[in-house]
Scaffold this active site. Structure first.
Site, mmCIF file in Angstrom:
data_model
loop_
_atom_site.group_PDB
_atom_site.id
_atom_site.type_symbol
_atom_site.label_atom_id
_atom_site.label_comp_id
_atom_site.label_asym_id
_atom_site.label_seq_id
_atom_site.Cartn_x
_atom_site.Cartn_y
_atom_site.Cartn_z
ATOM 1 N N GLY A 21 -34.557 -4.025 -48.191
ATOM 2 C CA GLY A 21 -34.732 -3.128 -49.317
ATOM 3 C C GLY A 21 -33.695 -2.031 -49.308
ATOM 4 O O GLY A 21 -33.338 -1.509 -48.247
ATOM 5 N N SER A 22 -33.157 -1.700 -50.476
ATOM 6 C CA SER A 22 -32.215 -0.590 -50.641
ATOM 7 C C SER A 22 -30.979 -0.800 -49.756
ATOM 8 O O SER A 22 -30.247 -1.760 -49.949
ATOM 9 C CB SER A 22 -32.945 0.727 -50.341
ATOM 10 O OG SER A 22 -32.181 1.820 -50.753
ATOM 11 N N SER A 23 -30.751 0.069 -48.757
ATOM 12 C CA SER A 23 -29.609 -0.156 -47.865
ATOM 13 C C SER A 23 -29.697 -1.535 -47.210
ATOM 14 O O SER A 23 -28.685 -2.211 -47.012
ATOM 15 C CB SER A 23 -29.565 0.932 -46.789
ATOM 16 O OG SER A 23 -28.464 0.762 -45.941
#
Ligand SMILES: *[C@@H]1O[C@H](CO)[C@@H](O)[C@H](O)[C@H]1NC(C)=O
Ligand SMILES: *[C@@H]1O[C@H](CO)[C@@H](O)[C@H](O)[C@H]1NC(C)=O
Length: 291
Positions: A135-137
């Site tokens: 998720g995300s990074s």
């Protein structure tokens, strides 16, 4: 004396009966930490899911995050999960320096690849059943891993990221933020994004993982524009249309979400009204992985 012996005995018993997230030393070169979760009822020749954390997180906090259900999936289905932990200040993954954006460049992507290779040998993982999520990074790193180590995994399911090479640092900084990319101003054609992928592992002509890309329309951290840019990247790699899906299903997997297939190798899941980042949908990601 007696009490302390009893304590050790109890510790031994609980260790024998309850699987735990465990750090693995000596996986190979890399600054990142390797953590592994082998469920009590692991299947023979198990699949492996690599779960890559977001910024300001770690293997341990991602593992215990109630919105990240991969431990539960591992317990229910007997696959192993691998939890890399970022070595960088701010603990975002390095998806900006040349070393991480290059096959065998010695950066964080290389470290995670080394963990996967180590896990395959050490835990008798079925090498054709390695999957990556984040998720995300961690989603950004999932794209980078798919570009730099395509032969190591067969499917990726990433939540709220940016295309591989979108966060590139013009001054070659490690784990740098990129305002143009996060703001949705790094826009390229599918052919250009695909070329970025090809440049990250020059000369590679083998198989590549299939890509499932989730993004929320109300993402205030990584612009929702990055959804289409990421679709553009992988449809460019697989040379299929980025604009005309081969299948579109509304309100799937839940109300307000739209699932679009672009051939068999690329799937986009657009989450209307959802911010950063889209919650993990365990059963949908597992289905994409064939788990
Ligand atoms: C490894 O996974 C592949 C693909 O699912 C499967 O065909 C093969 O039988 C598996 N190997 C073992 C030893 O289970
Ligand atoms: C991409 O697909 C088109 C047909 O849809 C084909 O003409 C073209 O040669 C393909 N390009 C590559 C690089 O395979």
């Amino acid at each position: 004396m007696l009490l302390s012996n009893l304590g050790s005995l109890l510790t031994l018993i609980s260790a024998a009966s309850a699987a735990q997230l465990t750090q693995v030393q000596g996986y190979g070169a890399g600054r990142a930490q390797m953590w592994i979760y082998v469920p009590d009822k692991v299947v023979p020749n198990p699949p492996l899911v690599v779960a890559i954390h977001s910024c300001q997180s770690s293997a341990q906090s991602y593992f215990t995050n109630s919105k990240i259900p991969w431990k539960q999936g591992s317990d229910a289905k007997g696959y192993i999960t691998l939890w890399p932990s970022s070595p960088n200040s701010g603990t975002c993954w390095d998806v900006s320096s040349k070393s991480s954006l290059t096959h065998n460049g010695g950066g964080d992507s290389n470290a995670i690849a080394n963990m996967i290779t180590y896990a395959i040998q050490k835990y008798n993982v079925n090498a054709t059943r390695v999957y990556v999520t984040g998720g995300s990074s961690g989603a950004m790193m999932s794209n980078v891993l798919a570009a730099t180590y395509p032969s190591l995994m067969s499917a990726v399911s990433l939540y709220s990221g940016v295309p591989a090479n979108c966060f590139v640092s013009s001054s070659n900084q490690v784990a740098a933020w990129n305002n143009d990319c996060s703001g949705g101003r790094s826009q390229k054609t599918p052919a250009q994004w695909a070329q970025d992928v090809f440049n990250m592992y020059p000369g590679y002509t083998g198989a590549r993982p299939k890509m499932q890309i989730w993004h929320g329309s109300a993402d205030g951290t990584l612009s929702p524009n990055n959804y289409q840019e990421t679709i553009d990247q992988w449809t460019g790699v697989f040379n299929v249309s980025a604009t005309v899906p081969t299948r579109e299903v509304k309100d799937t997997p839940e109300r307000g979400y739209t699932t679009r297939d672009f051939g068999e190798m690329v799937q986009g899941i657009w989450a209307q009204g959802v911010g950063h980042s889209v919650p993990s949908h365990l059963s949908v990601s597992e289905a994409w992985f064939g788990l």
